[in-house]
Design an enzyme around this catalytic site. Structure first.
Site, PDB file in Angstrom:
ATOM      1  N   SER A 143       0.826  -1.202   0.000  1.00 22.83           N
ATOM      2  CA  SER A 143       0.000   0.000   0.000  1.00 22.83           C
ATOM      3  C   SER A 143       0.870   1.266   0.000  1.00 22.83           C
ATOM      4  CB  SER A 143      -0.963  -0.049   1.196  1.00 22.83           C
ATOM      5  OG  SER A 143      -2.039   0.827   1.015  1.00 22.83           O
ATOM      6  N   ASP A 183      -5.481  -4.165  -2.216  1.00 22.21           N
ATOM      7  CA  ASP A 183      -4.468  -3.731  -1.252  1.00 22.21           C
ATOM      8  C   ASP A 183      -3.824  -4.918  -0.522  1.00 22.21           C
ATOM      9  OD1 ASP A 183      -3.312  -2.673   1.281  1.00 22.21           O
ATOM     10  OD2 ASP A 183      -4.167  -0.787   0.563  1.00 22.21           O
TER      11      ASP A 183
END
Length: 579
Positions: free
Chosen positions: A341, A455
């Protein structure tokens, strides 16, 4: 003197020098020599395989062997290496069982073989020698092995393309390894006509040997057989034009092959891909622009590298910038970078070899001045369209592939199709950063080859375990998301009427927003997993970021400063230093 007589004299001399047979008189050694076979085994060849009959034991005179065992679940466990003067195969012989391991020659080796018949005669006439063998077998069975730990001490430097000066690179490598007086460069002229014992004795007396290849195919093959690692050196500034001497001769197990690309300035975007396709045997690659990159290569080769792993955490990820600055000021150098991320995005800048000022300026521009999460869209798969994030990542990193980065890098995403972590080490950098930061519900997933990627924090928000698979050395983990707590100021089960939400919008926030809920829910699943994996880090940094929300991009300065001050204090208190 006949050849048979010469070999027998050599066997007698070798037996007299071995501690295993200490105390045996001349007549006993002579009788033993009649039972023993002296033979040579070229590097890469199998001495015996797991499951074969234990028909005798071996004594290694020169060279080096490696032992491995295939476990019931199919995994292969490396047991270690066997040094000159040690025996191998005695456990199965004593227990009258099949071979317990597979043993191969790592170097051109010379051994003595004592068949079962000779072994039984020796046991009957000289039980003291057998007692020593039993002690060796027991130590190995209980884990107190005489097997020495594997180490990379010998390297083969081979030119991959025309125009590469292998001798010059070998000299530079020796200087970077340090203690040059304990390092020997071995070329074809120096080794001409030398027997196997010469190579073994040379290795025993030096910290490192560097074998330098040339145009002669037989010498290049000898270089590979005598080495722990092959360095294929190519001119990274030119198109790939391999010489006919490649690919390398086969080795079992496969010797590690590293591709070293000599660069002038930054690697050209997309150029590394062609090299890796042309040399599939090279599982690791390095870009060498100057002394710093050469030092990084040496740390990777010798197991002294440092890996940095950066967690997800939204806007709290700006603390990574401060922590990196403090670590660099303390002398830390990073040889491998990984993250998920926002940690992947920051880590990619570090792996691009940007300095602290450039990192700060770039991320302030792309996240604070121009918030990439403001492109609201019809919420079919996400609240934002993701187009602005993709555009900013492309602008920041251009057409680079991950493999073009000067410092080794990976990022992770969560594969919702298979329910597993997906590690990205090759391909378009911007695209895999986009996948790694695709917060479920906020940004659309990345769809690739039938996979749905979101993610990485959904499965593993601090991928220390992935770094450990790739790196022998220290790992530093920076976790900016683990301490975050999502709270509400009201107690209610159902959503309130719209007019209450409208009224609350102009006062202090009492309820977390949908974006906050989605972002936090995407991280919760990985917390339990992190507790175990984060223990693999030598240093774990968890800066206090109280009051900084996951989507508070305006808190850039506070987060960066908090990461910097916390890391400085943590380093001072821990006393942990580089190396």
């Amino acid at each position: 003197m006949t050849r048979a007589e010469t070999i027998r004299r050599r066997v007698l001399a070798a037996l007299a020098e071995q501690p295993l047979f200490a105390g045996l008189g001349g007549a006993a050694l002579s009788a033993l020599a009649d039972q023993i076979e002296w033979f040579a085994l070229a590097g890469g060849n199998v001495l015996f395989d797991q499951g074969e009959d234990s028909d005798g034991l071996f004594l290694l005179l020169y060279g080096r062997l490696a032992a491995s065992r295939r476990e019931p679940d199919g995994r292969v466990r490396e047991l270690g290496t066997v040094a000159p003067g040690e025996t191998v195969g005695e456990t199965g012989l004593l227990a009258d069982e099949p071979r317990h391991a597979r043993v191969i020659a790592l170097r051109d080796s010379e051994l003595l073989f004592l068949p079962r018949v000779g072994f039984e005669r020796l046991a009957a006439l000289h039980p003291e020698a057998m007692l020593r063998l039993v002690q060796i077998a027991l130590r190995r069975s209980y884990g107190s092995r005489s097997l020495v730990a594997p180490r990379a001490s010998c390297f083969a430097v081979l030119p991959a393309t025309e125009g590469v000066d292998a001798q010059d690179f070998a000299r530079r490598l020796a200087a970077a390894l340090g203690q040059v007086e304990h390092i020997e460069l071995v070329d074809a002229a120096l080794a001409e006509g030398k027997p196997t014992p010469w190579f073994s004795e040379l290795e025993a007396g030096r910290r490192h040997l560097i074998y330098v290849g040339n145009e002669d195919a037989e010498w290049r093959e000898r270089c590979v057989r005598q080495s722990d690692c092959v360095l294929l050196v190519g001119d990274g500034t030119r198109p790939v034009q391999l010489q006919t001497r490649l690919p390398l001769p086969a080795r079992a197990p496969a010797i590690p092959v590293h591709l070293v690309l000599l660069q002038r300035g930054e690697p050209r975007a997309g150029s590394t891909r062609d090299w890796l396709q042309a040399l599939p045997q090279a599982k690791v690659h390095h870009h060498v622009r100057g002394a710093a990159d050469l030092a990084r290569l040496v740390r990777r080769l010798t197991g002294r590298a440092t890996g940095l792993v950066l967690s997800g955490g939204g806007a709290r990820g700006f603390a990574h910038l401060g922590a990196i600055r403090a670590l660099r000021e303390a002398g830390w150098q990073f040889d491998y970078v990984g993250g998920t991320s926002i940690g992947a995005i920051v880590g990619a800048g570090l792996a691009t070899d940007w300095d602290d000022a450039s990192l700060r300026a770039l991320y302030h521009e792309h996240f604070v001045v121009n918030n990439p999460l403001r492109d609201w869209t019809l919420p079919l798969v996400a609240l934002r369209s993701g187009a602005m994030v993709s555009r900013r990542l492309r602008n920041a990193f251009g057409g680079r592939d991950i493999e073009d980065l000067p410092i080794a890098f990976f990022c992770v995403s969560s594969n919702l199709t298979d329910g597993a972590i997906e590690t990205h080490e090759h391909g378009p950098l911007w695209r895999w950063l986009r996948a790694s930061s695709a917060i479920p519900g906020i940004l659309p997933p990345v769809f690739d080859a039938g996979r749905v990627l979101v993610d990485g924090g959904v499965i593993d928000n601090l991928p220390v375990g992935e770094m450990r698979k790739r790196l022998a050395g220290d790992i530093i983990g920076i976790d900016v998301g683990g301490s975050y707590r999502l709270q509400a100021q009201v107690d209610e089960t159902e959503s309130p009427p719209w007019w209450i939400l409208l009224r609350d919008a102009f006062g202090p926030a009492k309820r977390p927003s949908i974006a906050q809920i989605l972002l936090r829910s995407g991280m919760v699943n990985s917390i339990a997993t992190q507790q175990r994996r984060r223990k693999q880090a030598r240093l774990l940094l968890t800066p206090s970021l109280r009051g900084i929300d996951l989507l508070d991009w305006k808190a850039f300065d506070r987060a960066e400063a908090a990461g910097y001050e916390y890391t400085r204090q943590r380093l001072a208190e821990s006393g942990i230093t580089p190396g």
